[in-house]
Design an enzyme around this catalytic site. Structure first.
Site, PDB file in Angstrom:
ATOM      1  N   HIS A  72      29.066  51.523  42.545  1.00 23.89           N
ATOM      2  CA  HIS A  72      29.589  51.025  43.816  1.00 23.89           C
ATOM      3  C   HIS A  72      29.602  52.147  44.844  1.00 23.89           C
ATOM      4  O   HIS A  72      30.133  53.216  44.598  1.00 23.89           O
ATOM      5  CB  HIS A  72      31.025  50.496  43.632  1.00 23.89           C
ATOM      6  CG  HIS A  72      31.057  49.058  43.207  1.00 23.89           C
ATOM      7  ND1 HIS A  72      32.162  48.265  43.355  1.00 23.89           N
ATOM      8  CD2 HIS A  72      30.116  48.281  42.631  1.00 23.89           C
ATOM      9  CE1 HIS A  72      31.896  47.044  42.900  1.00 23.89           C
ATOM     10  NE2 HIS A  72      30.658  47.030  42.444  1.00 23.89           N
ATOM     11  N   TYR A 402      39.055  58.994  46.510  1.00 25.10           N
ATOM     12  CA  TYR A 402      38.730  57.824  45.675  1.00 25.10           C
ATOM     13  C   TYR A 402      37.568  58.134  44.731  1.00 25.10           C
ATOM     14  O   TYR A 402      37.598  57.749  43.559  1.00 25.10           O
ATOM     15  CB  TYR A 402      38.381  56.626  46.559  1.00 25.10           C
ATOM     16  CG  TYR A 402      38.408  55.296  45.821  1.00 25.10           C
ATOM     17  CD1 TYR A 402      37.303  54.841  45.111  1.00 25.10           C
ATOM     18  CD2 TYR A 402      39.550  54.507  45.820  1.00 25.10           C
ATOM     19  CE1 TYR A 402      37.338  53.648  44.417  1.00 25.10           C
ATOM     20  CE2 TYR A 402      39.596  53.295  45.130  1.00 25.10           C
ATOM     21  CZ  TYR A 402      38.488  52.877  44.433  1.00 25.10           C
ATOM     22  OH  TYR A 402      38.525  51.681  43.734  1.00 25.10           O
TER      23      TYR A 402
END
Ligand code: FAS
Ligand code: PHB
Length: 408
Positions: A72, A402
């Site tokens: 992703h 992240y």
């Protein structure tokens, strides 16, 4: 029994540590209190940072992940019916994350350990760690109905938040930092393709919601067929912020879908597809750090030493950072006789742990609505989200955290 490194716990921390030690020529024994099925089916983390992906590949445990995981390159933030995509590679010089569940990571590591690693004893419950402050620490454990002792050079508590490893640290030396949250996550697995091809983190006046996904449960495909699994073959993993004392059975499937629909609503009419819910569970939210992460010849790694709220997808990835640091330190000591990296273990890990605690707390506070939130609090959160959507600097901080803090 005798070994160089006694490992308590066969979650991601214990299993990966055993693998890394094996590749460094250091023998270990893993004691796991539950059975193999429990470890392989326990629904927990779903996102692997770039660093974790690289470590699993280097350890020879990345082949199925690369086949069945899904890379992703971003997430979507959703607030006030708006959608903002955070583009990881553009903001971090090429880093991304991998959607590949903790259950699958554990299956891959268990398969490797069984094929070419040291002893991995299931249904072997560690009862206590003794002698950690001496030269011959040992683990008293129960296996197949009788008590036994594992003599070691080092013991590593990879036994999670409720394990026994941390209890061997004298209270007088323990420093605990913690925060509990007035809400929890109701998580579901649903047999329906994800309604978006990346993760969606939604902040709504009614509370937080997260859309995630899982690769289909492994079916034995000829390798060429699974070269790149389409996201449509994935199943949905979704979460709802609920009051801290919620019991999963209080929520009907229809109520869950209705509430998710409300919280994901956008001005452009985006639709949430529904399907049969196959699993429902509630995860409490906690921030916790135990310092130090070492006592004599006992080391703590993963959830045994620290817990983060899952909003930042950091828990499993922090455990990986700990065991990479520890395996490197043990290998250094074996090669050079120098304990310098072992002596630096706790401080080295805690620098990364506290950055992850900060990020996880910030993401949680940003996206959840506390029961006592005031209109001022609500406006402040929206202003923070507006800032991320408008400022490359603010967005970069989120993207860097992240996709993962670098291992030292
Ligand atoms: P674990 O708790 O995974 O493993 C510890 C192991 O030790 C267990 O198998 C346990 O049975 C065993 N054990 C305990 N006591 C023992 C004893 N006395 N003797 C022998 N064995 C013993 N993190 C994320 O990044 N993203 C998420 O979405 C996410 N979701 C989560 C959902 C839930 C419900 C929970 C509880 C955690 C979640 N986490 C998430 C965090 C989670 O993934 C942990 O960070 C991760 O499991 C840490 O791995 P370990 O440190 O190996 O601990
Ligand atoms: C999950 O897929 O389980 C997941 C993903 C991202 C998070 C937490 C959980 O932040």
């Amino acid at each position: 029994m005798r070994t160089t490194v006694g490992i308590i716990g066969a979650g991601p921390a214990g299993l990966l540590l055993a693998r890394l030690l094996h590749t460094a020529g250091i023998d270990s024994v893993v004691l796991e209190s539950r059975d193999r099925a429990y470890v392989e089916q326990r629904q927990r983390a779903g996102i692997l940072e770039q660093g974790t992906v690289d470590v699993l590949r280097a350890a020879g445990a990345g082949e199925r992940m690369d086949r069945e995981g899904l890379r992703h390159d971003g997430i979507e933030l959703r607030f006030a019916k708006r959608r903002h995509r955070v583009d990881f590679p553009a903001l971090t010089g090429g880093r991304s994350v991998m959607v590949y569940a903790q259950t699958e990571v554990c299956k891959d590591l268990i398969a490797l350990q069984s094929k070419e690693g040291g002893p991995l004893l299931f249904e072997a419950e560690a009862l206590a760690v003794e002698g950690a402050d001496g030269d011959r620490p040992r683990v008293r454990f129960r296996h197949e109905g009788r008590e036994d002792v594992l003599e070691c050079d080092y013991v590593v508590g990879c036994d999670g938040f409720w394990g026994v490893g941390r209890k061997a640290v004298p209270v007088s030396l323990s420093r605990v930092f913690e925060r509990t949250y007035p809400y929890a996550w109701l998580g579901i697995l649903a047999d329906v393709a994800p309604s978006h091809d990346e993760l969606v983190y939604a902040r709504h006046d009614r509370g937080f919601a997260l859309l995630s996904m899982r690769p289909p449960v492994t079916r034995h495909h000829p390798s060429e067929e699974v070269a790149s699994l389409p996201v449509e073959s994935f199943v949905s993993r979704l979460y709802l912020q609920v009051p801290a004392d919620t019991r999963a059975e209080e929520w009907s499937d229809e109520d869950i879908w209705d509430e998710l629909e409300r919280r994901f609503e956008t001005a452009d009419g985006w639709r949430l597809e529904r399907g049969p819910i196959t699993q429902k569970s509630v995860t409490p939210m906690r921030s916790y750090v135990h310092e130090p992460m070492r006592y004599g010849r006992l080391f703590l790694a993963g959830d045994a030493a620290h817990i983060v709220p899952p909003t930042g997808a950091k828990g499993l990835n922090l455990a990986v950072g700990d065991v990479v640091t520890l395996a490197r330190a043990l290998a250094h000591e074996k090669e050079t006789g120098s304990p310098e990296l072992l002596d630096a273990y706790s401080a080295t890990c805690l620098r990364r742990v506290w950055q992850a605690e900060r990020f996880s707390y910030d993401m949680t506070a940003l996206l959840h609505r506390a029961p006592d939130a005031t209109p001022f609090d609500d406006r402040l959160r929206l202003a923070r989200l507006e800032r991320i959507a408008a400022s490359r600097a603010a967005e970069t901080d989120l993207a860097e955290a992240y996709t993962g803090f670098p291992f030292e």
